[in-house]
Design an enzyme around this catalytic site. Structure first.
Site: not given
Ligand code: B4P
Length: 190
Positions: A14, A89, A134, A146
């Protein structure tokens, strides 16, 4: 206004895709994860509270998250559109978002979910954990938690917007550029 919810399990890309989309479509990017990490980095009261949940792989309570989103939207009244990354979420967050956007005379345009299998997600997060600093990225048990929270508490948000015909899924596996291309194809029809 184009208001996109970028949806999907933790580590589905995302944040990665949102960064590319804001550049192309000139939208405001709001990542609740990034907002919490900013507060954690500054050792604020909100940051300490958020960290106590994030480190366990749990969601930060709705009241806290919704309040933070309300402030962020109030600080950005004149935007062309918004990418919501990691929010809503829970269904309660989705209901609150609908009210907040209604107050701005707008609404959610689309929810696009990045579809990625659990095994690939775990691999990606552990890889990121080597450099991200992290604490929620290093422990396979926390990552499993998660993913379970996503399945139990977050997937109902997909159904919530599906009832209005706004939810769709795209394949989130492949190169970052290919996935970006799939997202743009959908957004260019808007
Ligand atoms: P990201 O792009 O970083 O993943 P994400 O889905 O954005 O992140 P995530 O869900 O972990 O975190 P968030 O901050 O929202 O990609 C992950 C990895 O994959 C990276 O290393 C990237 O380089 C790699 N990648 C990407 N695309 C790829 C591809 N095509 N092929 C291979 N590799 C690839 O949330 C963190 C925490 O914050 C939650 O657990 C919760 O505790 C809290 N939180 C956040 N929002 C909340 C909400 N609305 N309500 C309650 N708690 C919340």
């Amino acid at each position: 206004m184009l208001n996109l919810i970028l949806f999907g399990p933790p580590g589905s890309g995302k944040g990665t895709q949102a960064a590319l989309l804001v550049e192309k479509y000139h939208l405001l990017h709001i990542s609740t994860g990034d907002l919490f990490r900013y507060e954690i980095g500054n050792n604020t009261e909100l940051g300490l509270l958020a960290k106590s949940y994030m480190d366990k792989g749990q969601l930060v309570p709705d009241s806290v998250t919704i309040g933070m989103m309300k402030n962020k939207l109030a600080a950005n009244p004149d935007v062309k559109g918004i990418i919501f990354d990691g929010f809503p979420r829970t269904v309660a967050q989705a209901e609150a978002l609908d009210v907040l956007l209604d107050d701005m005379d707008t609404s959610v345009s689309y929810l696009i979910s990045l579809d990625v299998p659990d095994a690939e997600i775990t691999e990606r997060i552990l890889l990121r954990g080597k450099t991200s600093g992290r604490s929620d990225d290093n422990d396979p048990e926390i990552i499993a938690k998660r993913i379970a929270v996503y399945k139990n508490e977050t997937t109902p948000v997909f159904d919530y917007y599906a009832e209005e015909g706004k939810s769709l899924k795209i394949k989130g596996v492949g190169s970052i550029e290919d996935i970006f291309g799939r997202l743009c194809e959908e957004l260019d029809t808007f």
